[in-house]
Design an enzyme around this catalytic site. Structure first.
Site, PDB file in Angstrom:
ATOM      1  N   GLN A 117     -42.793  28.671-102.775  1.00  0.00           N
ATOM      2  CA  GLN A 117     -41.717  29.371-102.232  1.00  0.00           C
ATOM      3  C   GLN A 117     -41.499  28.982-100.709  1.00  0.00           C
ATOM      4  O   GLN A 117     -40.907  29.245 -99.931  1.00  0.00           O
ATOM      5  CB  GLN A 117     -41.659  30.948-102.229  1.00  0.00           C
ATOM      6  CG  GLN A 117     -41.699  31.311-103.621  1.00  0.00           C
ATOM      7  CD  GLN A 117     -41.856  32.917-103.731  1.00  0.00           C
ATOM      8  OE1 GLN A 117     -42.131  33.551-102.906  1.00  0.00           O
ATOM      9  NE2 GLN A 117     -41.627  33.495-105.126  1.00  0.00           N
ATOM     10  N   HIS A 179     -44.457  34.662-101.390  1.00  0.00           N
ATOM     11  CA  HIS A 179     -44.275  35.648-100.443  1.00  0.00           C
ATOM     12  C   HIS A 179     -44.879  35.311 -99.120  1.00  0.00           C
ATOM     13  O   HIS A 179     -45.799  35.681 -98.589  1.00  0.00           O
ATOM     14  CB  HIS A 179     -45.062  37.066-100.961  1.00  0.00           C
ATOM     15  CG  HIS A 179     -44.838  37.553-102.289  1.00  0.00           C
ATOM     16  ND1 HIS A 179     -45.536  38.353-102.958  1.00  0.00           N
ATOM     17  CD2 HIS A 179     -43.754  37.088-103.224  1.00  0.00           C
ATOM     18  CE1 HIS A 179     -44.780  38.583-104.101  1.00  0.00           C
ATOM     19  NE2 HIS A 179     -43.702  37.622-104.246  1.00  0.00           N
ATOM     20  N   GLU A 270     -36.122  47.019-100.889  1.00  0.00           N
ATOM     21  CA  GLU A 270     -36.027  48.093 -99.759  1.00  0.00           C
ATOM     22  C   GLU A 270     -35.393  47.491 -98.532  1.00  0.00           C
ATOM     23  O   GLU A 270     -35.766  46.344 -98.233  1.00  0.00           O
ATOM     24  CB  GLU A 270     -37.491  48.741 -99.347  1.00  0.00           C
ATOM     25  CG  GLU A 270     -38.371  49.014-100.761  1.00  0.00           C
ATOM     26  CD  GLU A 270     -39.625  49.765 -99.979  1.00  0.00           C
ATOM     27  OE1 GLU A 270     -40.023  49.563 -98.720  1.00  0.00           O
ATOM     28  OE2 GLU A 270     -40.483  50.169-100.789  1.00  0.00           O
ATOM     29  N   TYR A 280     -45.455  51.046 -94.594  1.00  0.00           N
ATOM     30  CA  TYR A 280     -44.514  51.233 -95.604  1.00  0.00           C
ATOM     31  C   TYR A 280     -44.716  50.935 -97.008  1.00  0.00           C
ATOM     32  O   TYR A 280     -43.728  50.841 -97.705  1.00  0.00           O
ATOM     33  CB  TYR A 280     -43.336  50.104 -95.213  1.00  0.00           C
ATOM     34  CG  TYR A 280     -42.809  50.362 -93.737  1.00  0.00           C
ATOM     35  CD1 TYR A 280     -41.536  50.977 -93.757  1.00  0.00           C
ATOM     36  CD2 TYR A 280     -43.250  49.888 -92.350  1.00  0.00           C
ATOM     37  CE1 TYR A 280     -41.044  51.259 -92.601  1.00  0.00           C
ATOM     38  CE2 TYR A 280     -42.898  50.400 -91.373  1.00  0.00           C
ATOM     39  CZ  TYR A 280     -41.884  51.056 -91.382  1.00  0.00           C
ATOM     40  OH  TYR A 280     -41.177  51.648 -90.168  1.00  0.00           O
ATOM     41  N   TYR A 291     -43.464  43.257-113.278  1.00  0.00           N
ATOM     42  CA  TYR A 291     -42.594  42.581-113.975  1.00  0.00           C
ATOM     43  C   TYR A 291     -43.028  42.428-115.554  1.00  0.00           C
ATOM     44  O   TYR A 291     -44.307  42.263-116.047  1.00  0.00           O
ATOM     45  CB  TYR A 291     -42.701  41.083-113.468  1.00  0.00           C
ATOM     46  CG  TYR A 291     -41.948  40.677-112.443  1.00  0.00           C
ATOM     47  CD1 TYR A 291     -40.480  40.675-112.195  1.00  0.00           C
ATOM     48  CD2 TYR A 291     -42.550  40.230-111.120  1.00  0.00           C
ATOM     49  CE1 TYR A 291     -39.892  40.443-111.117  1.00  0.00           C
ATOM     50  CE2 TYR A 291     -41.859  39.929-109.938  1.00  0.00           C
ATOM     51  CZ  TYR A 291     -40.575  40.051-110.069  1.00  0.00           C
ATOM     52  OH  TYR A 291     -39.883  40.074-108.841  1.00  0.00           O
TER      53      TYR A 291
HETATM   54 CA   LIG Z   1     -42.119  50.487 -98.780  1.00  0.00          CA
END
Ligand SMILES: [Ca+2]
Length: 400
Positions: A117, A179, A270, A280, A291
């Site tokens: 990616q 990512h 989010e 977070y 998945y």
């Molecule tokens: Ca979060």
């Protein structure tokens, strides 16, 4: 229109006199419900360019192609003179001038190592570009242990990047291809925020001695700001952590707060408002599941000491790019937050009441394919990049 949306519209804009044109259209059409209902051909705002017209909850819009032929465009930024810089993920930086894509890419880029990616991704223009023409690029760089997100800056002179220096490297690097995060924004205090991902290694997001899965805050020369929140035993560049993969980031035009969004696993994308030193939650808490198997990740959806998202998508939309609209062209859209969706090929419009999302509308119905980035232009129009090997830069304007 959702009743909540109407409330948001009037509360945010009720004190402003409605301008003729688009706002008038809003008033005439706001009883019409539903998402996109029509797409018919019309002539766009640019001579000779065909635009498509869409009906939205708050009026008609036209979407015109500015340029095509961009290879996997990922990020864009406006220069003070109106030129648009566009990153192409394979490792090129392109310039769009007066509605045309210059055939020659910008030379002198840092060493981009496209992988999975990764590639050339985020871009930001120095707030003092007029004095010092620095531009900032986020990309996957190769080194010990594999690949990782890096940020470099260089002075843009004509079509060449000069005095290039790497100002941040996310460590450790990793073998996987997933990512990389890679959005860049300048906060009002002149510090640079860098959104990262966990590089597919979940525990890294809770490890403060590891950049991955964190939001980074540095000075524009790469040094660490004196008031960064985590210093003892932590990587000092970390501003917040517990993030999976943030590919949208923007500064709120009024509060100055940094807003991010991140991809969830299966479900659980989010939006978060970034607070210094906050956790977070990923991968301890999430609204997503694994998945395929659909099995639970971590400990559930909430835990003391971990932030709840401001807003979440279940199922996932695969968000990429984010922009607040604060211009005058779309009266009813002022204060709205726009988010691109890779998965559904929609541009999401969120109506806010303070820090709360009270309504969501989805535009385009997949007409343009995957949406990679959205930016509010200096001309008050919205600009969108599509994620494709023959990617487009699109301009959205109000229509009557
Ligand atoms: Ca979060």
């Amino acid at each position: 229109m959702e009743p909540a949306d109407l409330a948001g519209y009037s509360s945010q804009n009720g004190s402003r006199p409605a301008s003729p044109g688009w706002a008038g259209v809003v008033k005439r059409r706001h009883h019409r419900t539903g998402l996109l209902v029509s797409a018919l051909l019309a002539f766009g705002p640019m001579a000779g360019v065909c635009a498509e017209r869409f009906t939205t909850q708050l009026g008609n819009i036209e979407v015109a192609e500015v340029v095509s032929g961009l290879e996997s465009p990922w990020g864009m930024a406006f220069l003070p003179d109106g030129d648009i810089l566009v990153t192409e993920r394979p490792g090129r930086l392109r310039l769009v001038r007066n509605g045309k894509l210059l055939p020659t890419p910008v030379s002198g880029l840092p060493e981009v190592a496209p992988m999975g990616q990764g590639g050339l991704m985020g871009i930001a223009v120095d707030p003092d570009f007029g004095r010092e023409p620095w531009i900032y690029l986020a990309y996957s760089g190769k080194g010990r242990g594999g690949h990782g997100t890096e940020v470099a800056r260089g002075r843009l002179v004509d079509l060449e990047l000069m005095d290039v220096e790497t100002i941040f490297r996310a460590l450790p690097k990793a073998r996987g291809g997933r990512h990389f995060g890679s959005r860049l924004v300048f906060a009002d205090d002149g510090t640079l925020f860098i959104s990262l991902g966990d590089r597919g290694e979940r525990p890294s997001a809770q490890d403060l001695n590891d950049h991955r899965g964190s939001l980074i805050r540095i000075n524009r020369d790469g040094s660490v700001p004196d008031d960064n929140p985590l210093v003892d035993g932590a990587k000092p560049e970390i501003f917040s952590y517990g993030h999976r993969n943030m590919q949208g980031m923007v500064v709120h035009p009024e509060t100055g707060a940094v807003w991010t969004h991140e991809h969830g696993p299966q479900g659980g994308d989010e939006i978060n408002i970034e607070k210094p030193g906050a956790n977070y939650g990923w991968p301890v808490i999430t609204y997503g599941v694994n998945y395929g198997s659909g099995t639970r990740i971590g400990e559930g959806t909430a835990k003391a000491g971990m932030e709840q998202p401001l807003y979440k998508w279940v199922p996932s939309i695969a968000p990429s790019g984010m922009a607040f609209y604060s211009g005058d062209a779309f009266e009813g859209w002022r204060g709205n937050l726009f988010v691109g969706s890779l998965k559904f090929g929609v541009l999401v419009r969120l109506t806010l009441e303070g820090d709360r999302v009270i309504a969501e509308e989805r535009l385009f119905s997949g007409r343009f394919g995957r949406i990679r980035d959205v930016v509010a232009g200096p001309d008050d129009d919205l600009y969108v990049l599509t994620d494709a090997t023959d990617g487009q830069l699109l301009r959205i304007t109000p229509a009557d």
